[in-house]
Design an enzyme around this catalytic site. Structure first.
Site, PDB file in Angstrom:
ATOM      1  N   HIS A 180       0.868  -1.186   0.000  1.00  0.00           N
ATOM      2  CA  HIS A 180       0.000   0.000   0.000  1.00  0.00           C
ATOM      3  C   HIS A 180       0.901   1.230   0.000  1.00  0.00           C
ATOM      4  O   HIS A 180       1.721   1.413   0.896  1.00  0.00           O
ATOM      5  CB  HIS A 180      -0.911   0.028   1.224  1.00  0.00           C
ATOM      6  CG  HIS A 180      -1.815   1.230   1.239  1.00  0.00           C
ATOM      7  ND1 HIS A 180      -3.056   1.230   0.637  1.00  0.00           N
ATOM      8  CD2 HIS A 180      -1.640   2.477   1.759  1.00  0.00           C
ATOM      9  CE1 HIS A 180      -3.616   2.419   0.799  1.00  0.00           C
ATOM     10  NE2 HIS A 180      -2.773   3.194   1.472  1.00  0.00           N
ATOM     11  N   CYS A 181       0.758   2.077  -1.007  1.00  0.00           N
ATOM     12  CA  CYS A 181       1.595   3.259  -1.163  1.00  0.00           C
ATOM     13  C   CYS A 181       0.844   4.488  -0.642  1.00  0.00           C
ATOM     14  O   CYS A 181      -0.205   4.853  -1.190  1.00  0.00           O
ATOM     15  CB  CYS A 181       1.983   3.453  -2.622  1.00  0.00           C
ATOM     16  SG  CYS A 181       3.043   4.899  -2.903  1.00  0.00           S
ATOM     17  N   VAL A 182       1.383   5.111   0.397  1.00  0.00           N
ATOM     18  CA  VAL A 182       0.720   6.290   0.963  1.00  0.00           C
ATOM     19  C   VAL A 182       0.865   7.499   0.042  1.00  0.00           C
ATOM     20  O   VAL A 182       0.046   8.435   0.112  1.00  0.00           O
ATOM     21  CB  VAL A 182       1.295   6.614   2.356  1.00  0.00           C
ATOM     22  CG1 VAL A 182       0.995   5.507   3.332  1.00  0.00           C
ATOM     23  CG2 VAL A 182       2.805   6.875   2.284  1.00  0.00           C
TER      24      VAL A 182
END
Length: 342
Positions: A180-182
């Site tokens: 999951h890429c913020v």
């Protein structure tokens, strides 16, 4: 201690911390994890309980819930860098008759990067639902080590296909889950992994182009000022030959914002370049970040019921099909029909 020495010490410290985080991130009980746990235990005895709760809540909101904060920060940093590049470097370089295509290159790369950013952040990463779970189960084979057949996600209540994982931030299961890429506020999965790789490459190229043009401008300024081959007088009136620390300090005093921006984009290029190399390695070997981390710390995983307890499990990447086919799979994920044809 002169300016250049302090800057090199700072740069080395940041790179050392970054390398340490990369080396220790995949170890479940590594030195870094133990150090952080011990430090948190010591700090919990000193920091007030109320402040601990506020800090825990803030960290949870930042890294464990969907938030646009990092997206806004990402866009703000780009706006600040390109604002300084446009109003300072571009104008000066135009007066020095730099080639127009060289000056416009960062803007062209920025346009491509923003397109990849929008596609990556808005795309469906490959969410697994009750309607498509049965078909996605047939896409990848179960390796029996990292992924086992018959497991059901307790949150989504669907059978977990091989290479999938439940994202606690998005609260969905994602097919061929990477991470999951913020910074894009979205999961990276089967459907947007290729766009995310292009996003990383274009972002690294943009930072490198700005760094190259800015460095060329500063070198040109030094050449025109004839200071590179001269001498200078110190506070006591003694004459000294011009050296690199003096040149850096002279540029910093003359163009402080430009030099600071150059240091930032150089550091950003190095960090992004390392991450791009790692992402390309994963793509060429047909691995995900999730699988790479799990495989590194697999020594503590339990045995399968059919596996003798005295025989340790050995992880082997069964999804690699060769460099070119692996790279093609990133941009064109396989389907059930394609697997049946093979």
């Amino acid at each position: 201690m002169d300016f250049l020495t302090l800057f090199l010490i700072y740069l080395g410290f940041v790179l050392a911390v970054t390398a340490l985080l990369c080396l220790c991130s995949g170890r479940k009980e590594g030195f870094l994890a133990r150090g952080v746990n011990r430090a948190s235990q010591v700090l919990s005895l000193v920091i007030p309980t109320q402040l601990q709760r506020v800090t825990h809540w803030a960290l949870h909101r930042l890294f464990h819930t969907r938030s646009c904060l990092f997206v806004v920060l990402h866009l703000a940093l780009q706006a600040a860098v390109f604002g300084e590049y446009t109003w300072e470097v571009f104008v000066y370089c135009w007066e020095l008759q730099f080639h127009l295509l060289l000056l416009l290159l960062p803007y062209l790369l920025l346009a491509g990067n923003m397109g990849c950013f929008l596609l990556c952040s808005r795309a469906n990463p490959g969410v697994i639902t009750k309607s498509n779970a049965a078909s996605l189960v047939q896409v990848y084979a179960y390796d029996g080590v990292l992924f086992q057949r018959g497991l059901v996600c307790p949150t989504c209540s669907v059978e977990k296909p091989a290479r999938s994982k439940h994202c606690s931030v998005c609260r969905t299961c994602v097919h061929r889950f990477d991470h999951h890429c913020v910074w894009v506020n979205n999961c990276i999965g089967a459907s947007n992994a290729g766009v995310f790789l292009l996003y990383l490459l274009s972002l690294t190229a943009t930072a490198a182009a700005i760094a190259a043009v800015t460095a060329a401008f500063l070198i040109q300024v030094l050449l025109l000022s004839n200071i590179m081959h001269g001498t200078y007088l110190d506070a006591q009136g003694q004459e000294h030959t011009v050296e690199i620390p003096f040149l850096v300090q002279h540029l910093f005093l003359t163009f402080p914002r430009i030099v600071f921006m150059l240091g930032f984009v150089i550091l950003l290029t190095l960090v992004l370049g390392g991450y791009c190399s790692f992402s390309l390695y994963l793509a060429l070997t047909n691995q995900t970040t999730n699988e790479w981390c799990k495989s590194r710390r697999f020594g503590g995983s339990p045995h399968l019921p059919s596996q003798p307890h005295d025989r340790p499990l050995v992880y082997k990447n069964i999804y690699s099909k060769g460099i070119w086919r692996n790279l093609k799979e990133i941009f064109k994920p396989p389907t059930v029909l394609e697997r049946k044809k093979r």
